[in-house]
Design an enzyme around this catalytic site. Structure first.
Site, mmCIF file in Angstrom:
data_model
loop_
_atom_site.group_PDB
_atom_site.id
_atom_site.type_symbol
_atom_site.label_atom_id
_atom_site.label_comp_id
_atom_site.label_asym_id
_atom_site.label_seq_id
_atom_site.Cartn_x
_atom_site.Cartn_y
_atom_site.Cartn_z
ATOM 1 C CD GLU A 1 -3.411 -35.759 -25.399
ATOM 2 O OE1 GLU A 1 -2.619 -36.444 -26.042
ATOM 3 O OE2 GLU A 1 -3.043 -34.972 -24.494
ATOM 4 C CD GLU B 1 1.572 -32.753 -25.503
ATOM 5 O OE1 GLU B 1 1.702 -33.498 -26.507
ATOM 6 O OE2 GLU B 1 0.591 -32.772 -24.756
HETATM 7 C C1 LER Z 1 0.300 -36.449 -25.523
HETATM 8 O O1 LER Z 1 -0.320 -35.389 -26.132
HETATM 9 C C2 LER Z 1 0.310 -36.278 -24.077
HETATM 10 O O2 LER Z 1 -0.236 -35.370 -23.550
HETATM 11 C C3 LER Z 1 1.052 -37.223 -23.277
HETATM 12 O O3 LER Z 1 0.505 -37.324 -21.993
HETATM 13 C C4 LER Z 1 1.281 -38.561 -23.811
HETATM 14 O O4 LER Z 1 2.269 -39.099 -23.024
HETATM 15 MN MN MN Z 2 -1.160 -33.739 -24.666
#
Ligand code: LER
Ligand code: MN
Length: 282
Positions: free
Chosen positions: A246, A152
């Protein structure tokens, strides 16, 4: 496309970045609110009792969308580019447990901050080599369980390595494993990528999972991100995966989770109808 919300164990810290805590209650609540699945933010596989989880999911007709690993980094200090081979070994051990769990639940493990960074006294090349080596070991383990390992891209204020999708694609091409890919987070993309829609399209071949939050990291619709641009781009790349909320829970996590699904559900339904229509066209 299906919707998910991030959840963790009841004792998870703020750094877990989840909406709800407590697996059982969160799964039941997510189902009641209209989500299709839950994203499990875990410190390690030992947090999950597989038999119980299977039962809770079945009772609520829910799925696991993905297993995420922010706490492996934030709580346990484990990451792929650590200069100490013992710490990397431990990282591989913890990730292997999570990969095995994903073999049964969801089929996806994400490496957000746990993919590591360029540490003090380390060159970017050294960090890249450690990252690629660790990814290869873990992707091979994941392949044997039909699991995908995704990285990610995260914004520069959190980490100094792999901040945008172009950098993600570039380094994944060095990993040379079919089961690695990108987990895009539009909150980070808003800070790092040139144009969110264009970057999603440009890097579309790698994208396997998406985090949705608005520009202020609250529920989609509460900031200034253009989710129609984002959905159009996902349509263009025929994205069939999850969109997972999220978001920061704020003072009232229930309220925030409700806001997110109320905004996302119609967007996703419209998207799914259009994707279906497109598929029947010659
Ligand atoms: C985790 O999914 C994320 O987006 C980050 O900002 C965590 O550091
Ligand atoms: Mn994230």
């Amino acid at each position: 496309m299906k919707t998910a919300v991030t959840i963790a164990d009841s004792n998870a810290k703020d750094s877990a970045f989840v909406v709800w805590r407590g697996f059982r209650e969160s799964i039941e609540k997510a189902a009641r609110y209209g989500y299709d699945g839950v994203e499990l933010a875990l410190k390690g596989a030992e947090e999950i009792h597989a038999k119980e989880l299977r039962r809770w999911l079945k009772d609520s007709n829910m799925e696991v969308s993905c297993i995420t690993t922010g706490q492996v980094f934030a709580d346990r200090g484990l990451y792929f580019t650590h200069p100490d081979p013992e710490i990397r070994k431990k990282t591989i051990e913890v990730f292997s447990g999570l990969i095995d769990l994903a073999g049964e639940f969801g089929g996806i493990v994400n490496a957000g901050r746990s993919r590591g960074f360029v540490g003090p006294g380390q060159t970017r090349e050294e960090a890249e080599t450690l990252f690629v080596d660790t990814m290869q070991v873990l992707c091979d383990r994941a392949a044997s369980k039909q699991v995908e390992l995704l990285i990610e891209p995260v914004n520069r204020y959190e980490i100094n390595f792999i901040n945008n999708l172009d950098q993600g694609s570039q380094i994944l091409s060095k990993v040379e494993r079919p089961n690695c890919g990108i987990h895009a987070d539009v909150f980070h993309m808003n800070i790092e990528d040139d144009k969110i829609g264009e970057s999603l399209i440009r890097n579309g071949n790698w994208i396997r999972y998406v985090h949705f939050a608005d520009s202020n990291r609250l529920a989609p619709g509460l900031g200034h991100l253009d989710f129609h641009e984002i959905m159009e781009a996902l349509k263009a790349i025929h994205y069939q995966g999850w969109v997972s909320a999220e978001i920061l829970p704020g003072e009232d996590p229930d309220h925030m989770a409700r806001k997110a699904i109320t905004y996302l559900k119609p967007l996703v339904m419209e998207y799914n109808c259009e994707i279906k229509k497109r598929r029947v066209l010659p």
